[in-house]
Design an enzyme around this catalytic site. Structure first.
Site, PDB file in Angstrom:
ATOM      1  N   CYS A  64       0.821  -1.234   0.000  1.00 38.09           N
ATOM      2  CA  CYS A  64       0.000   0.000   0.000  1.00 38.09           C
ATOM      3  C   CYS A  64       0.847   1.273   0.000  1.00 38.09           C
ATOM      4  CB  CYS A  64      -0.948  -0.001   1.195  1.00 38.09           C
ATOM      5  SG  CYS A  64      -2.060  -1.407   1.240  1.00 38.09           S
ATOM      6  N   HIS A  87      -3.423   7.170   2.560  1.00 37.16           N
ATOM      7  CA  HIS A  87      -3.783   5.885   1.956  1.00 37.16           C
ATOM      8  C   HIS A  87      -5.198   5.543   2.407  1.00 37.16           C
ATOM      9  CE1 HIS A  87      -4.048   1.809   0.844  1.00 37.16           C
ATOM     10  NE2 HIS A  87      -3.849   1.332   2.057  1.00 37.16           N
ATOM     11  N   ASN A 144     -10.084  -0.338  -0.233  1.00 39.31           N
ATOM     12  CA  ASN A 144      -8.625  -0.193  -0.196  1.00 39.31           C
ATOM     13  C   ASN A 144      -8.041  -0.737  -1.507  1.00 39.31           C
ATOM     14  OD1 ASN A 144      -5.883  -0.435   0.254  1.00 39.31           O
ATOM     15  ND2 ASN A 144      -6.092  -1.298   2.313  1.00 39.31           N
TER      16      ASN A 144
END
Ligand code: ACO
Length: 331
Positions: free
Chosen positions: A113, A257, A287
């Protein structure tokens, strides 16, 4: 002084929307639980025939158009992904072929990520240290649906597919302070077990008899990841501000994020960031790992939430564990 600016941004999301309500029919969950614990309402999911390179290629085309340059002007392609089309060649090479920009170097970065911020730092250093390079495509693209265990309610509700891309360019304009001012990245490999996908490499070749089905998918200790994410993102964001003599009050907007609304809210609380400065779009993306920051960045630009001259802080955390933060004076 030479500076590196973000000259163009683009994104591409799969057409297919998977709302929470549909997950209720797949695992033992409720839409209310997902919204309350994560803030996610829906995510986009690729078709079986749609690959990370397809989304990445389309996001790159839009970023090139937005930057008003052609594929021939690109000197390097870096792709941040944890869901490459295949083990090799690199997804960056596959995208190069699809874009038709021959002979330039291409490679992938895997920092999960945090991958986009890692790739941004690599690209920025190429531009600052290699006078032959003028424009670099940095793409974050993920087909997380291909590594999610759709029978595991604790992970399958979290992730989505998508891609975002930026064109980074050297900027020669005098008397300008625009550009990527600083990037800070870090990792702690001793925490790798908290979030991992075991069978994608030499650890366990596909077809070995002992391989359990769930070894193919994301495994996560959610509560530990949650705590580490908040701790590390606050720390790296604080460090990058401090070493540039800035405070959070100097920042116009923060692109975190997009993992979980409770994580982004906790970061805002701890760092004293007003909620309206936090650019959040995870409600309809889930996500998307390395793609989350450029997708959110593109959406914020489209919605007029990032203006010229704004000081933007972007911060990420991911498996590894990895983390990173970048300070950008928007142009
Ligand atoms: N629906 C209903 N119940 C669920 C679900 C679900 N989808 N998933 C878990 N539960 C249950 C659990 O089984 C547990 O039940 P029990 O008490 O009977 O054992 C209960 O809910 C609480 O589970 P927790 O895991 O403690 O729930 P928590 O509040 O921690 O939320 C979550 C889980 C959302 C995964 C959270 O830990 C989290 O967001 N962690 C960070 C994970 C993350 O974002 N990872 C992405 C990669 S890293 C990054 O991007 C930052």
């Amino acid at each position: 002084m030479e500076r590196v600016i973000i000259r163009g941004v683009g994104s591409c999301m799969p057409e297919c929307i998977l709302p929470n309500a549909d997950l209720e029919g797949m695992v033992d969950t409720t839409s209310e639980w997902i919204v309350m614990r994560t803030g996610i309402e829906s995510r986009r999911i690729c078709l079986d025939t749609e690959m990370a390179s397809d989304l990445g290629c389309e996001a790159a085309r839009k970023a090139l158009e937005n930057a008003n340059i052609s594929t021939c002007d690109i000197d390097l392609i870096i792709v941040a992904t944890v869901t490459p089309d295949m083990r090799f060649p690199a997804t960056a090479c596959i995208i190069q072929k699809k874009l038709g920009c021959v002979d330039i170097p291409c490679f992938d970065v895997n920092a999960v990520c945090s991958g986009f911020i890692y790739a941004l730092d690599v690209a920025r250093n190429f531009l600052l240290n290699n006078s032959k390079m003028k424009n670099i495509l940095v793409i974050g693209t993920e087909k997380m649906s291909s590594i999610v265990n759709w029978e595991d309610r604790s992970t399958c509700v979290l992730f989505g597919d998508g891609a975002g891309a930026v064109v980074l360019s050297r900027d020669m304009e005098e008397n300008s302070d625009a550009g990527i001012l600083d990037v800070l990245i870090g990792a702690d490999g001793s925490l790798g077990h908290l979030l991992h996908c075991p069978i994608y490499g030499s650890t366990g070749p596909v077809g070995v008899g002992s391989t359990e089905k769930d070894e193919y998918f994301i495994k996560m200790e959610g509560r530990e990841v949650f705590k580490e994410a908040i701790k590390r993102m606050c720390a790296v964001a604080g460090d990058v501000l401090q070493r540039n003599g800035l405070t959070i009050d100097d920042i116009n907007c923060v692109i975190p994020h997009q993992a979980n609304m409770r994580i982004t809210s906790a970061i805002a609380d701890r760092m004293g960031i007003p909620q309206e400065k936090m650019l959040i779009n995870l409600q309809h993306t889930g996500n998307t790992s390395a793609a989350s920051i450029p997708i959110a960045m593109n959406e914020a630009i489209q919605n007029g939430k990032i203006q010229s001259d704004d000081l933007v802080l972007t911060v990420a955390f991911g498996a590894g564990m990895t983390w990173g933060a970048a300070l950008i004076r928007w142009k």
